[in-house]
Every structure is written in C-alpha cells, then in structure tokens.
Design an enzyme around this catalytic site. Sequence first.
Site, short mmCIF file in Angstrom:
data_model
loop_
_atom_site.label_atom_id
_atom_site.label_comp_id
_atom_site.label_asym_id
_atom_site.label_seq_id
_atom_site.Cartn_x
_atom_site.Cartn_y
_atom_site.Cartn_z
N GLU A 191 -12.03 4.17 -4.55
CA GLU A 191 -12.24 2.73 -4.51
C GLU A 191 -13.15 2.29 -5.65
O GLU A 191 -14.04 3.03 -6.06
CB GLU A 191 -12.86 2.32 -3.17
CG GLU A 191 -12.01 2.67 -1.96
CD GLU A 191 -10.66 1.97 -1.95
OE1 GLU A 191 -10.57 0.81 -2.39
OE2 GLU A 191 -9.69 2.61 -1.50
N ARG B 83 -0.78 -5.31 4.78
CA ARG B 83 -0.07 -4.84 3.58
C ARG B 83 1.19 -4.09 3.99
O ARG B 83 1.18 -3.35 4.99
CB ARG B 83 -0.97 -3.90 2.76
CG ARG B 83 -2.25 -4.54 2.30
CD ARG B 83 -3.14 -3.56 1.57
NE ARG B 83 -3.60 -2.52 2.49
CZ ARG B 83 -4.53 -1.62 2.19
NH1 ARG B 83 -5.08 -1.60 0.99
NH2 ARG B 83 -4.90 -0.71 3.07
N ARG C 119 0.88 -1.19 0.00
CA ARG C 119 0.00 0.00 0.00
C ARG C 119 0.90 1.22 0.00
O ARG C 119 1.81 1.34 0.82
CB ARG C 119 -0.89 -0.02 1.25
CG ARG C 119 -1.73 1.22 1.48
CD ARG C 119 -2.80 1.36 0.40
NE ARG C 119 -3.82 2.31 0.73
CZ ARG C 119 -3.71 3.64 0.62
NH1 ARG C 119 -2.58 4.17 0.21
NH2 ARG C 119 -4.73 4.42 0.90
#
Length: 179
Positions: free
Chosen positions: A97, A136, A89
Amino acid sequence: MNKRGILLSIGITIITIGVFCIALSGLLPAGLIFSNQENASSQNDKEFTFIEGIDCIPDISSYEVGTLLDVIDGDSIRVVIQGSIFEVRYIGIDTPEYNSDQRQAAVEAAEENKKILSNSLVYLFKDQSETDKYGRLLRYVISNDKFINLELVRSGHAQVKKYYPDTSCQLTFNQIIVR
C-alpha cells in the site's frame, strides 16, 4: 391541473432528463461509451486459450469487456463497462500500500501494472464473488494477451494471497513463484 398541463409537465421532465444525460456523457472521454459497447458485442468470440495460466479461471467464456480509465495501484484499476465506472480489485494477489513503510514497492507495483496494461481494453473474469466489502468488482484481468494477475506475481510486484471463496487460481499463482 388538467390533463394537458400534466402531459406538458411530463414531457418537459423527460426532455430535461435527456439533456442532463447528454451533458453527463460529455464528461467522459470522447467515444468511450459507444466504443466500449461495440467492443463488448464484437468480442464475444474472443479466444484466450493461448494465454498462460488462464485455465484456472472458472468460466473463461463469460467475461466483461472494460475500457481502462486509470491504474489505482498495483492490484486495482478503474474501468468503464457499458458506460458505468467501476473499481476493479485483482483476485488472488496483493501489493504493498502507498501509505505503508513499503511505499517505494507500492509505487513500483503500480508502475508495473500501468506498463502491462498499456492497452486500454481489459477483459474481466469472475471467480465466485461479485464484489468485495468495499464495492469493488473482484476479477481476474486479461489485457494485451496477458493474464495481469499472474504477470504481477511473476514480476515479483505482487504476492499471492488467498481471499476465500475466490481461490480458483491460487495453485497457478503459487506455481509461478516456484519457477
């Protein structure tokens, strides 16, 4: 069971594990594991100082080298680092999104991310945190001699967003917007 039987059982187990590992490595693209490790060791003296904006990265001399597998969306990618797959990320930015009312902007951000990352080799730099709550890796990313986080802000495909404590490049990102 006697000692000979135990040793035979251990030997068979070790061979089975080795065959299983070789079979799993066959699922990755040819040469990915070994070429990535070679790149990591041969790139230790890589110079990044000429790339705009990277002076905000806390430790430019410490980084991981990854091979891009795919672009997930406008602000995240999947990479292979020394044979393991990680989701990364981007630090300090946010893009729309897919499952929002800004779906078209999300698609455009992902396409811009793919365009900038046309090279499969990525350099990953940490700020303060190792990972986010989803597991992430949190990283600043350089590829094709471009600071990807910064380029996405510059192109208008990403917004600057503070995620404490990883805020070392916030001022740099904000300055790009003002220009």
